[in-house]
Design a protein around this motif. Structure first.
Motif, PDB file in Angstrom:
ATOM      1  N   ASP A  24       0.848  -1.191   0.000  1.00 17.80           N
ATOM      2  CA  ASP A  24       0.000   0.000   0.000  1.00 17.80           C
ATOM      3  C   ASP A  24       0.883   1.241   0.000  1.00 17.80           C
ATOM      4  OD1 ASP A  24      -2.341   1.443   0.042  1.00 17.80           O
ATOM      5  OD2 ASP A  24      -2.602   1.321   2.209  1.00 17.80           O
ATOM      6  N   ASN A  25       0.482   2.257  -0.741  1.00 13.21           N
ATOM      7  CA  ASN A  25       1.200   3.527  -0.786  1.00 13.21           C
ATOM      8  C   ASN A  25       0.406   4.536   0.038  1.00 13.21           C
ATOM      9  OD1 ASN A  25       2.775   5.717  -1.398  1.00 13.21           O
ATOM     10  ND2 ASN A  25       2.509   5.578  -3.607  1.00 13.21           N
ATOM     11  N   ARG A  26       0.573   4.488   1.356  1.00 14.07           N
ATOM     12  CA  ARG A  26      -0.200   5.359   2.235  1.00 14.07           C
ATOM     13  C   ARG A  26       0.206   6.817   2.076  1.00 14.07           C
ATOM     14  NH1 ARG A  26       0.259   2.521   7.936  1.00 14.07           N
ATOM     15  NH2 ARG A  26       0.323   4.725   8.414  1.00 14.07           N
ATOM     16  N   GLN A  27       1.450   7.051   1.712  1.00 15.18           N
ATOM     17  CA  GLN A  27       1.951   8.413   1.541  1.00 15.18           C
ATOM     18  C   GLN A  27       1.265   9.122   0.377  1.00 15.18           C
ATOM     19  OE1 GLN A  27       4.090   9.516   3.755  1.00 15.18           O
ATOM     20  NE2 GLN A  27       4.477  11.520   2.887  1.00 15.18           N
ATOM     21  N   ALA A  28       0.812   8.367  -0.629  1.00 13.65           N
ATOM     22  CA  ALA A  28       0.208   8.967  -1.818  1.00 13.65           C
ATOM     23  C   ALA A  28      -1.076   9.715  -1.482  1.00 13.65           C
ATOM     24  CB  ALA A  28      -0.080   7.898  -2.861  1.00 13.65           C
ATOM     25  N   ARG A  29      -1.889   9.169  -0.584  1.00 14.53           N
ATOM     26  CA  ARG A  29      -3.148   9.840  -0.224  1.00 14.53           C
ATOM     27  C   ARG A  29      -2.898  11.099   0.587  1.00 14.53           C
ATOM     28  NH1 ARG A  29      -7.278   6.955  -2.340  1.00 14.53           N
ATOM     29  NH2 ARG A  29      -6.954   4.727  -2.471  1.00 14.53           N
ATOM     30  N   HIS A  30      -1.719  11.184   1.194  1.00 13.67           N
ATOM     31  CA  HIS A  30      -1.355  12.402   1.926  1.00 13.67           C
ATOM     32  C   HIS A  30      -0.788  13.457   0.977  1.00 13.67           C
ATOM     33  CE1 HIS A  30      -0.031  14.869   5.258  1.00 13.67           C
ATOM     34  NE2 HIS A  30       1.185  14.895   4.754  1.00 13.67           N
ATOM     35  N   GLN A  31       0.039  13.022   0.025  1.00 13.24           N
ATOM     36  CA  GLN A  31       0.704  13.949  -0.892  1.00 13.24           C
ATOM     37  C   GLN A  31      -0.201  14.442  -2.020  1.00 13.24           C
ATOM     38  OE1 GLN A  31       3.808  15.116  -0.756  1.00 13.24           O
ATOM     39  NE2 GLN A  31       4.531  13.907   0.982  1.00 13.24           N
ATOM     40  N   TYR A  32      -1.193  13.612  -2.410  1.00 14.20           N
ATOM     41  CA  TYR A  32      -2.029  13.924  -3.559  1.00 14.20           C
ATOM     42  C   TYR A  32      -3.506  13.837  -3.194  1.00 14.20           C
ATOM     43  CZ  TYR A  32       2.209  13.032  -6.270  1.00 14.20           C
ATOM     44  OH  TYR A  32       3.476  13.067  -6.770  1.00 14.20           O
ATOM     45  N   GLU A  33      -4.295  14.637  -3.882  1.00 13.09           N
ATOM     46  CA  GLU A  33      -5.744  14.503  -3.820  1.00 13.09           C
ATOM     47  C   GLU A  33      -6.126  13.575  -4.976  1.00 13.09           C
ATOM     48  OE1 GLU A  33      -9.711  17.222  -4.502  1.00 13.09           O
ATOM     49  OE2 GLU A  33      -7.780  18.189  -4.233  1.00 13.09           O
ATOM     50  N   ILE A  34      -6.622  12.387  -4.658  1.00 12.62           N
ATOM     51  CA  ILE A  34      -6.925  11.382  -5.678  1.00 12.62           C
ATOM     52  C   ILE A  34      -8.284  11.695  -6.291  1.00 12.62           C
ATOM     53  CG2 ILE A  34      -7.195   8.920  -6.145  1.00 12.62           C
ATOM     54  CD1 ILE A  34      -4.375   9.771  -5.230  1.00 12.62           C
ATOM     55  N   LEU A  35      -8.296  11.934  -7.600  1.00 13.87           N
ATOM     56  CA  LEU A  35      -9.524  12.298  -8.307  1.00 13.87           C
ATOM     57  C   LEU A  35     -10.244  11.082  -8.876  1.00 13.87           C
ATOM     58  CD1 LEU A  35      -8.055  15.355 -10.228  1.00 13.87           C
ATOM     59  CD2 LEU A  35      -9.274  15.375  -8.054  1.00 13.87           C
ATOM     60  N   GLU A  36      -9.480  10.103  -9.346  1.00 14.85           N
ATOM     61  CA  GLU A  36     -10.065   8.914  -9.972  1.00 14.85           C
ATOM     62  C   GLU A  36      -9.093   7.748  -9.832  1.00 14.85           C
ATOM     63  OE1 GLU A  36     -11.511   7.535 -14.423  1.00 14.85           O
ATOM     64  OE2 GLU A  36     -11.299   9.662 -13.969  1.00 14.85           O
ATOM     65  N   THR A  37      -9.630   6.530  -9.736  1.00 10.19           N
ATOM     66  CA  THR A  37      -8.774   5.353  -9.630  1.00 10.19           C
ATOM     67  C   THR A  37      -9.073   4.383 -10.766  1.00 10.19           C
ATOM     68  OG1 THR A  37     -10.315   4.183  -8.197  1.00 10.19           O
ATOM     69  CG2 THR A  37      -8.616   5.513  -7.121  1.00 10.19           C
ATOM     70  N   LEU A  38      -8.095   3.532 -11.052  1.00  5.66           N
ATOM     71  CA  LEU A  38      -8.230   2.517 -12.089  1.00  5.66           C
ATOM     72  C   LEU A  38      -7.451   1.277 -11.653  1.00  5.66           C
ATOM     73  CD1 LEU A  38      -9.029   1.711 -15.047  1.00  5.66           C
ATOM     74  CD2 LEU A  38      -6.820   2.655 -15.734  1.00  5.66           C
ATOM     75  N   GLU A  39      -8.070   0.113 -11.804  1.00  6.80           N
ATOM     76  CA  GLU A  39      -7.405  -1.144 -11.480  1.00  6.80           C
ATOM     77  C   GLU A  39      -6.816  -1.730 -12.758  1.00  6.80           C
ATOM     78  OE1 GLU A  39      -8.794  -4.529  -8.591  1.00  6.80           O
ATOM     79  OE2 GLU A  39      -9.640  -4.871 -10.586  1.00  6.80           O
ATOM     80  N   LYS A 107      -8.385   7.840 -21.989  1.00  8.58           N
ATOM     81  CA  LYS A 107      -9.066   8.684 -21.003  1.00  8.58           C
ATOM     82  C   LYS A 107      -8.057   9.252 -20.001  1.00  8.58           C
ATOM     83  CE  LYS A 107     -12.775   8.410 -17.584  1.00  8.58           C
ATOM     84  NZ  LYS A 107     -13.713   7.510 -16.905  1.00  8.58           N
ATOM     85  N   LEU A 108      -7.119   8.416 -19.551  1.00  9.58           N
ATOM     86  CA  LEU A 108      -6.083   8.877 -18.630  1.00  9.58           C
ATOM     87  C   LEU A 108      -5.183   9.912 -19.297  1.00  9.58           C
ATOM     88  CD1 LEU A 108      -4.964   5.570 -16.880  1.00  9.58           C
ATOM     89  CD2 LEU A 108      -6.298   7.425 -15.883  1.00  9.58           C
ATOM     90  N   GLN A 109      -4.861   9.692 -20.568  1.00  3.06           N
ATOM     91  CA  GLN A 109      -4.002  10.627 -21.294  1.00  3.06           C
ATOM     92  C   GLN A 109      -4.650  12.006 -21.383  1.00  3.06           C
ATOM     93  OE1 GLN A 109      -0.801  10.030 -22.581  1.00  3.06           O
ATOM     94  NE2 GLN A 109      -0.870  12.245 -22.767  1.00  3.06           N
ATOM     95  N   VAL A 137      -5.374   9.008 -10.432  1.00  6.78           N
ATOM     96  CA  VAL A 137      -5.060  10.300 -11.028  1.00  6.78           C
ATOM     97  C   VAL A 137      -5.120  11.294  -9.892  1.00  6.78           C
ATOM     98  CG1 VAL A 137      -5.760  12.047 -12.691  1.00  6.78           C
ATOM     99  CG2 VAL A 137      -6.064   9.639 -13.232  1.00  6.78           C
ATOM    100  N   GLY A 138      -3.984  11.904  -9.588  1.00  7.48           N
ATOM    101  CA  GLY A 138      -3.928  12.778  -8.426  1.00  7.48           C
ATOM    102  C   GLY A 138      -3.411  14.159  -8.749  1.00  7.48           C
ATOM    103  N   LYS A 139      -3.852  15.096  -7.930  1.00  5.22           N
ATOM    104  CA  LYS A 139      -3.381  16.469  -8.018  1.00  5.22           C
ATOM    105  C   LYS A 139      -2.594  16.742  -6.748  1.00  5.22           C
ATOM    106  CE  LYS A 139      -4.948  21.167  -8.743  1.00  5.22           C
ATOM    107  NZ  LYS A 139      -6.078  22.060  -8.946  1.00  5.22           N
ATOM    108  N   GLY A 140      -1.386  17.260  -6.889  1.00  5.50           N
ATOM    109  CA  GLY A 140      -0.512  17.499  -5.742  1.00  5.50           C
ATOM    110  C   GLY A 140      -1.124  18.482  -4.759  1.00  5.50           C
ATOM    111  N   ARG A 141      -0.973  18.170  -3.478  1.00  2.11           N
ATOM    112  CA  ARG A 141      -1.491  19.046  -2.428  1.00  2.11           C
ATOM    113  C   ARG A 141      -0.404  20.002  -1.956  1.00  2.11           C
ATOM    114  NH1 ARG A 141      -4.790  14.981   1.536  1.00  2.11           N
ATOM    115  NH2 ARG A 141      -6.643  14.825   0.257  1.00  2.11           N
ATOM    116  N   LYS A 142      -0.809  21.214  -1.648  1.00  2.00           N
ATOM    117  CA  LYS A 142       0.072  22.180  -1.011  1.00  2.00           C
ATOM    118  C   LYS A 142       0.041  21.933   0.492  1.00  2.00           C
ATOM    119  CE  LYS A 142       0.605  24.626  -4.821  1.00  2.00           C
ATOM    120  NZ  LYS A 142       1.629  24.191  -5.699  1.00  2.00           N
ATOM    121  N   LEU A 143       0.914  22.586   1.237  1.00  2.00           N
ATOM    122  CA  LEU A 143       1.004  22.378   2.674  1.00  2.00           C
ATOM    123  C   LEU A 143      -0.292  22.753   3.381  1.00  2.00           C
ATOM    124  CD1 LEU A 143       2.706  21.606   5.096  1.00  2.00           C
ATOM    125  CD2 LEU A 143       3.505  23.956   5.210  1.00  2.00           C
TER     126      LEU A 143
END
Length: 166
Positions: A24-39, A107-109, A137-143
């Motif tokens: 699991d990449n737990r750090q990703a949910r902290h660093q990025y706002e996840i807009l959409e997921t794909l398996e 769609k991802l592109q 697909v994530g957008k980077g979060r600011k502090l």
């Protein structure tokens, strides 16, 4: 009647074992706002499969790119398998191809062409006997966004605790 209950719980346990979280990449949910997921599926060699099943994968610094119409997974460390020779083992940081349908990649592109979006690996899990990767697909979060998210998370936790007391 007791036997029927035992069979149901054994079947539920078998399904849970078949759908396990491997990394699991737990750090990703902290660093990025996840807009959409794909398996997606992952193209792996045999020793990589054995290492992932032993829990020897690290997604922390990983990222995905779309090159030549293919999804590629970069910088994900899968440790070499302990019980095989160096001849049969794999490179730990090898670039891996991700398996997705053409329309999903297109769609991802389109989403990645927008400014500030990135493809981040979120987790590796088993789905039956297949190893799957969930990308987001994530957008980077600011502090200040990270602080607001942690305050919101804490307030939800406090509300749940208060509801449990009453």
């Amino acid at each position: 009647m007791v036997k029927g209950g035992v069979k149901k719980t054994a079947a539920a346990a078998a399904r849970a074992a078949a759908n396990r979280l491997m990394a699991d990449n737990r750090q990703a949910r902290h660093q990025y706002e996840i807009l959409e997921t794909l398996e997606t599926g992952i193209e792996l060699v045999g020793t990589e499969v054995k290492s992932i099943r032993n829990g020897k994968a690290n997604l922390r610094d990983g990222f995905c790119l779309i090159r030549n119409g293919e999804l590629q997974l970069h910088n994900v460390h899968i440790s070499p398998h302990n019980h095989s020779s160096s001849y049969f083992n794999h490179d730990p940081l090898r670039t891996k191809k991700l398996l997705a349908h053409r329309r999903e990649i297109d769609k991802l592109q389109k989403q990645l062409d927008k400014k500030g979006l990135a493809l981040i690996p979120l987790n590796i899990h088993l789905k039956g006997s297949w190893i799957k990767l969930t990308i987001g697909v994530g957008k980077g979060r600011k502090l200040h966004d990270k602080r607001a998210a942690s305050k919101e998370k804490q307030s939800k936790k406090d509300i749940q605790a208060a509801m449990a007391r009453y």
